[in-house]
Write an enzyme that holds these catalytic residues in place. Structure first.
Site, PDB file in Angstrom:
ATOM      1  N   LEU A 185       0.839  -1.219   0.000  1.00 44.88           N
ATOM      2  CA  LEU A 185       0.000   0.000   0.000  1.00 44.88           C
ATOM      3  C   LEU A 185       0.863   1.254   0.000  1.00 44.88           C
ATOM      4  O   LEU A 185       0.460   2.317  -0.446  1.00 44.88           O
ATOM      5  CB  LEU A 185      -0.888   0.018   1.244  1.00 44.88           C
ATOM      6  CG  LEU A 185      -1.880  -1.131   1.400  1.00 44.88           C
ATOM      7  CD1 LEU A 185      -2.450  -1.142   2.803  1.00 44.88           C
ATOM      8  CD2 LEU A 185      -3.006  -0.979   0.381  1.00 44.88           C
ATOM      9  N   GLY A 186       2.045   1.134   0.572  1.00 45.21           N
ATOM     10  CA  GLY A 186       2.940   2.298   0.662  1.00 45.21           C
ATOM     11  C   GLY A 186       4.264   1.882   1.270  1.00 45.21           C
ATOM     12  O   GLY A 186       4.398   0.761   1.767  1.00 45.21           O
ATOM     13  N   SER A 187       5.212   2.800   1.206  1.00 47.10           N
ATOM     14  CA  SER A 187       6.538   2.509   1.781  1.00 47.10           C
ATOM     15  C   SER A 187       6.974   3.657   2.649  1.00 47.10           C
ATOM     16  O   SER A 187       6.694   4.823   2.351  1.00 47.10           O
ATOM     17  CB  SER A 187       7.581   2.347   0.684  1.00 47.10           C
ATOM     18  OG  SER A 187       7.189   1.351  -0.181  1.00 47.10           O
ATOM     19  N   GLY A 188       7.678   3.310   3.719  1.00 44.54           N
ATOM     20  CA  GLY A 188       8.275   4.333   4.570  1.00 44.54           C
ATOM     21  C   GLY A 188       9.779   4.164   4.563  1.00 44.54           C
ATOM     22  O   GLY A 188      10.306   3.374   3.768  1.00 44.54           O
ATOM     23  N   PHE A 218      11.581   2.759   6.787  1.00 42.71           N
ATOM     24  CA  PHE A 218      12.093   1.533   7.407  1.00 42.71           C
ATOM     25  C   PHE A 218      11.294   0.294   7.045  1.00 42.71           C
ATOM     26  O   PHE A 218      11.405  -0.720   7.700  1.00 42.71           O
ATOM     27  CB  PHE A 218      12.151   1.709   8.937  1.00 42.71           C
ATOM     28  CG  PHE A 218      13.127   2.765   9.329  1.00 42.71           C
ATOM     29  CD1 PHE A 218      14.475   2.472   9.373  1.00 42.71           C
ATOM     30  CD2 PHE A 218      12.705   4.053   9.621  1.00 42.71           C
ATOM     31  CE1 PHE A 218      15.393   3.453   9.704  1.00 42.71           C
ATOM     32  CE2 PHE A 218      13.614   5.039   9.962  1.00 42.71           C
ATOM     33  CZ  PHE A 218      14.969   4.733  10.005  1.00 42.71           C
ATOM     34  N   VAL A 276       4.191  -0.942   3.961  1.00 44.61           N
ATOM     35  CA  VAL A 276       2.855  -1.149   4.515  1.00 44.61           C
ATOM     36  C   VAL A 276       2.097  -1.975   3.470  1.00 44.61           C
ATOM     37  O   VAL A 276       2.082  -1.626   2.291  1.00 44.61           O
ATOM     38  CB  VAL A 276       2.142   0.191   4.789  1.00 44.61           C
ATOM     39  CG1 VAL A 276       0.726  -0.044   5.286  1.00 44.61           C
ATOM     40  CG2 VAL A 276       2.934   1.009   5.805  1.00 44.61           C
ATOM     41  N   LYS A 301       2.063  -2.948   8.908  1.00 44.44           N
ATOM     42  CA  LYS A 301       3.234  -2.075   8.754  1.00 44.44           C
ATOM     43  C   LYS A 301       4.453  -2.893   9.176  1.00 44.44           C
ATOM     44  O   LYS A 301       4.599  -3.235  10.353  1.00 44.44           O
ATOM     45  CB  LYS A 301       3.048  -0.820   9.619  1.00 44.44           C
ATOM     46  CG  LYS A 301       4.168   0.188   9.478  1.00 44.44           C
ATOM     47  CD  LYS A 301       3.778   1.534  10.113  1.00 44.44           C
ATOM     48  CE  LYS A 301       4.964   2.481  10.164  1.00 44.44           C
ATOM     49  NZ  LYS A 301       4.628   3.815  10.605  1.00 44.44           N
ATOM     50  N   ASP A 361       5.090  15.057  13.067  1.00 43.91           N
ATOM     51  CA  ASP A 361       5.338  14.876  11.628  1.00 43.91           C
ATOM     52  C   ASP A 361       4.045  15.069  10.843  1.00 43.91           C
ATOM     53  O   ASP A 361       3.746  14.300   9.928  1.00 43.91           O
ATOM     54  CB  ASP A 361       5.942  13.484  11.378  1.00 43.91           C
ATOM     55  CG  ASP A 361       6.677  13.405  10.042  1.00 43.91           C
ATOM     56  OD1 ASP A 361       6.993  14.469   9.460  1.00 43.91           O
ATOM     57  OD2 ASP A 361       6.932  12.291   9.569  1.00 43.91           O
ATOM     58  N   LYS A 403       1.943  16.366   8.110  1.00 41.90           N
ATOM     59  CA  LYS A 403       2.182  16.834   6.729  1.00 41.90           C
ATOM     60  C   LYS A 403       1.180  16.112   5.828  1.00 41.90           C
ATOM     61  O   LYS A 403       0.565  15.119   6.274  1.00 41.90           O
ATOM     62  CB  LYS A 403       3.620  16.530   6.309  1.00 41.90           C
ATOM     63  CG  LYS A 403       4.004  15.070   6.388  1.00 41.90           C
ATOM     64  CD  LYS A 403       5.452  14.875   5.949  1.00 41.90           C
ATOM     65  CE  LYS A 403       5.859  13.413   6.106  1.00 41.90           C
ATOM     66  NZ  LYS A 403       7.223  13.156   5.694  1.00 41.90           N
ATOM     67  N   ASN A 429       0.762  12.315   5.693  1.00 42.97           N
ATOM     68  CA  ASN A 429       0.292  11.588   6.882  1.00 42.97           C
ATOM     69  C   ASN A 429      -1.159  11.891   7.226  1.00 42.97           C
ATOM     70  O   ASN A 429      -1.625  11.592   8.322  1.00 42.97           O
ATOM     71  CB  ASN A 429       1.209  11.896   8.079  1.00 42.97           C
ATOM     72  CG  ASN A 429       2.574  11.257   7.893  1.00 42.97           C
ATOM     73  OD1 ASN A 429       2.693  10.289   7.145  1.00 42.97           O
ATOM     74  ND2 ASN A 429       3.598  11.793   8.539  1.00 42.97           N
ATOM     75  N   ASP A 438       1.087   7.509  10.864  1.00 41.35           N
ATOM     76  CA  ASP A 438       2.534   7.587  11.073  1.00 41.35           C
ATOM     77  C   ASP A 438       2.932   8.304  12.377  1.00 41.35           C
ATOM     78  O   ASP A 438       3.292   9.476  12.378  1.00 41.35           O
ATOM     79  CB  ASP A 438       3.218   8.258   9.864  1.00 41.35           C
ATOM     80  CG  ASP A 438       4.726   8.077   9.938  1.00 41.35           C
ATOM     81  OD1 ASP A 438       5.203   7.424  10.889  1.00 41.35           O
ATOM     82  OD2 ASP A 438       5.425   8.597   9.051  1.00 41.35           O
ATOM     83  N   THR A 487      10.130  17.247   8.675  1.00 37.84           N
ATOM     84  CA  THR A 487      10.233  17.498   7.235  1.00 37.84           C
ATOM     85  C   THR A 487      10.323  19.009   7.056  1.00 37.84           C
ATOM     86  O   THR A 487       9.422  19.726   7.498  1.00 37.84           O
ATOM     87  CB  THR A 487       8.977  16.915   6.534  1.00 37.84           C
ATOM     88  OG1 THR A 487       8.851  15.549   6.924  1.00 37.84           O
ATOM     89  CG2 THR A 487       9.077  17.016   5.026  1.00 37.84           C
TER      90      THR A 487
HETATM   91  P1  ATP Z   1       8.051   7.406   7.110  1.00 37.78           P
HETATM   92  O1  ATP Z   1       9.365   6.806   6.913  1.00 37.78           O
HETATM   93  O2  ATP Z   1       7.628   8.346   6.015  1.00 37.78           O
HETATM   94  O3  ATP Z   1       7.831   7.987   8.479  1.00 37.78           O
HETATM   95  P2  ATP Z   1       6.774   4.976   7.894  1.00 37.78           P
HETATM   96  O4  ATP Z   1       7.757   3.875   7.666  1.00 37.78           O
HETATM   97  O5  ATP Z   1       6.568   5.368   9.319  1.00 37.78           O
HETATM   98  O6  ATP Z   1       7.025   6.222   6.979  1.00 37.78           O
HETATM   99  P3  ATP Z   1       3.996   5.263   7.216  1.00 37.78           P
HETATM  100  O7  ATP Z   1       4.170   6.713   6.901  1.00 37.78           O
HETATM  101  O8  ATP Z   1       3.218   4.914   8.420  1.00 37.78           O
HETATM  102  O9  ATP Z   1       5.400   4.502   7.261  1.00 37.78           O
HETATM  103  O10 ATP Z   1       3.375   4.542   5.950  1.00 37.78           O
HETATM  104  C1  ATP Z   1       3.972   4.615   4.670  1.00 37.78           C
HETATM  105  C2  ATP Z   1       2.876   4.720   3.625  1.00 37.78           C
HETATM  106  O11 ATP Z   1       2.032   3.564   3.665  1.00 37.78           O
HETATM  107  C3  ATP Z   1       1.937   5.889   3.832  1.00 37.78           C
HETATM  108  O12 ATP Z   1       2.411   7.060   3.217  1.00 37.78           O
HETATM  109  C4  ATP Z   1       0.636   5.399   3.206  1.00 37.78           C
HETATM  110  O13 ATP Z   1       0.643   5.603   1.813  1.00 37.78           O
HETATM  111  C5  ATP Z   1       0.674   3.912   3.463  1.00 37.78           C
HETATM  112  N1  ATP Z   1      -0.086   3.561   4.689  1.00 37.78           N
HETATM  113  C6  ATP Z   1       0.344   3.707   5.960  1.00 37.78           C
HETATM  114  N2  ATP Z   1      -0.575   3.291   6.836  1.00 37.78           N
HETATM  115  C7  ATP Z   1      -1.626   2.854   6.113  1.00 37.78           C
HETATM  116  C8  ATP Z   1      -2.905   2.276   6.444  1.00 37.78           C
HETATM  117  N3  ATP Z   1      -3.251   2.085   7.705  1.00 37.78           N
HETATM  118  N4  ATP Z   1      -3.737   1.948   5.434  1.00 37.78           N
HETATM  119  C9  ATP Z   1      -3.379   2.156   4.143  1.00 37.78           C
HETATM  120  N5  ATP Z   1      -2.184   2.670   3.757  1.00 37.78           N
HETATM  121  C10 ATP Z   1      -1.315   3.033   4.722  1.00 37.78           C
END
Ligand code: ATP
Length: 361
Positions: free
Chosen positions: A19-22, A24, A27, A42, A139, A141, A144, A161, A180
């Site tokens: 769904l997404g990447s952070g 570390f 997701v 996550k 954070d 923005k 989030n 996040d 950021t």
């Molecule tokens: P960062 O390194 O930016 O702090 P992170 O590793 O903490 O990121 P998140 O920001 O929590 O990760 O999530 C990364 C991405 O995953 C988000 O930008 C979003 O697109 C997707 N995502 C996060 N949580 C959810 C969720 N509960 N449902 C759907 N998509 C999600």
């Protein structure tokens, strides 16, 4: 030390699409095998050892989990479960299907201030709730701030996040350099003791962008952005704010205040006349004003481009690392470690590492 479930997450949940990447980890959508219910997982990579540069400290993930578990609010992503293996921790959280708020808005033809306020109000309600519990997000923005379901006529805002969030204990002094650049408060840049007011600054910046499509302190470089913040170098350019009400500008001005103690709190924001009008004239003004959609679409397109650019840069760095590792005959295990190192500090000033570098005394 918090204890997490040691079961194999895959025995209980079927792992689905990314769904997404952070920084570390990823997701992913996950389906609970017993019930068929969909959640988001996550996956956070842990540091291998004290000296390791890669992955997250366990106590940093514990902090994120503890904070999420302490917050139950309609506008804050809920956490259901946590699993731990040797190399990673998996947070099972509420699946948020509606994508980012800014993407949702950018797809519209136009948006009145009244409609924008409906979203701002929900953000403020979530933030007010966490601040009442002495938690700051640190954070806030557009990335989030997500929506429960974009097909719902009145979707819920979901704040995600909490990787940089902090729970204040009375009398504690807390400092952090994370954040950021575009959205951080001057006290963070100056490495001063922080409070929940830092989030309110970010809300001021988000509101400014939402109404005009301009980022108030954005410079050519991150250093210039930080300088603009510290010197409070911003204005309401008439060309971009021609359709904005004075109430909206007043709301922003009361948030972009250098002195933390003078800045509006979330509770005060919720009763500011822009959010909660006092009379019919104020309601009519909000209905007549609209956000600068043409410029907002441009801002959002640039933001998305920058996010993909950062992702590609991170991948390129990873490839270079892999080539280097291979040239040195490094073992497969170390190559996997390289893979988890997505910290994108290359484009940021050295003084502001992206996240989870903080101190409290
Ligand atoms: P960062 O390194 O930016 O702090 P992170 O590793 O903490 O990121 P998140 O920001 O929590 O990760 O999530 C990364 C991405 O995953 C988000 O930008 C979003 O697109 C997707 N995502 C996060 N949580 C959810 C969720 N509960 N449902 C759907 N998509 C999600």
């Amino acid at each position: 030390m918090a204890v997490f479930k040691v079961d194999n997450v895959e025995d209980l949940y079927e792992i689905g699409n990314v769904l997404g990447s952070g920084h570390f980890g990823q997701v992913r959508e996950v389906r609970e095998r017993a019930t068929g219910v969909l959640w988001a997982g996550k996956f956070l990579k842990l540091k291998k050892g004290a000296g390791s540069r890669l992955g997250l400290e366990r106590k940093s993930v514990e902090k994120e989990v503890e904070i999420l578990q302490s917050l139950q609010h309609q506008n804050i992503m809920a956490i259901r479960d946590v699993f731990e293996s040797r190399a990673e921790i998996v947070l099972i959280v509420e699946l948020i299907k509606g994508g980012e708020l800014f993407d949702f808005i950018a797809e519209k033809e136009n948006l009145t201030e009244t409609e924008a306020i409906e979203f701002m109000k929900q953000i403020l309600e979530g933030v007010n709730y966490m601040h009442q519990k002495n938690v700051a997000h640190f954070d806030l923005k557009p990335e989030n701030i997500m929506l429960s379901d974009k097909h719902d006529p009145h979707p819920d805002i979901k704040i995600i996040d909490f990787g940089m969030a902090h729970h204040f204990i009375q009398g504690e002094e807390y400092k952090s350099l994370g954040g950021t650049p575009q959205y951080i408060a001057p006290e963070i840049i100056n490495y001063e003791p922080l409070g929940t007011a830092a989030d309110m600054w970010s809300i001021g910046v988000i509101t400014y962008i939402l109404l005009s499509g301009l980022s108030p302190f954005q410079g050519e470089t991150d250093e210039e952005t930080l300088r603009n913040i510290v010197s409070m170098n911003y204005e309401f350019e008439p060309h971009f704010f021609s359709q904005t009400t004075n109430m909206a500008k007043d709301f922003i001005q009361k948030l972009l205040v250098k002195d933390q103690s003078e800045r509006m709190t979330a509770e005060e924001c919720l009763i500011h006349p822009w959010i909660k009008p006092l009379n019919r004239t104020q309601i009519a003004k909000r209905n007549r004003s609209s956000i600068n959609m043409k410029n907002f679409k441009k801002f959002n397109a640039r933001r998305k481009w920058k996010m993909s650019f950062n992702m590609v840069s991170a991948c390129n760095r990873l490839c270079r690392l892999q080539i280097l590792c291979k040239a040195r005959g490094t073992e497969q295990q170390e190559l996997r470690d390289c893979e988890s190192d997505q910290e994108d500090t290359g484009t940021k000033p050295a003084s502001l590492l992206r996240r989870r570098l903080s101190s409290s005394s």
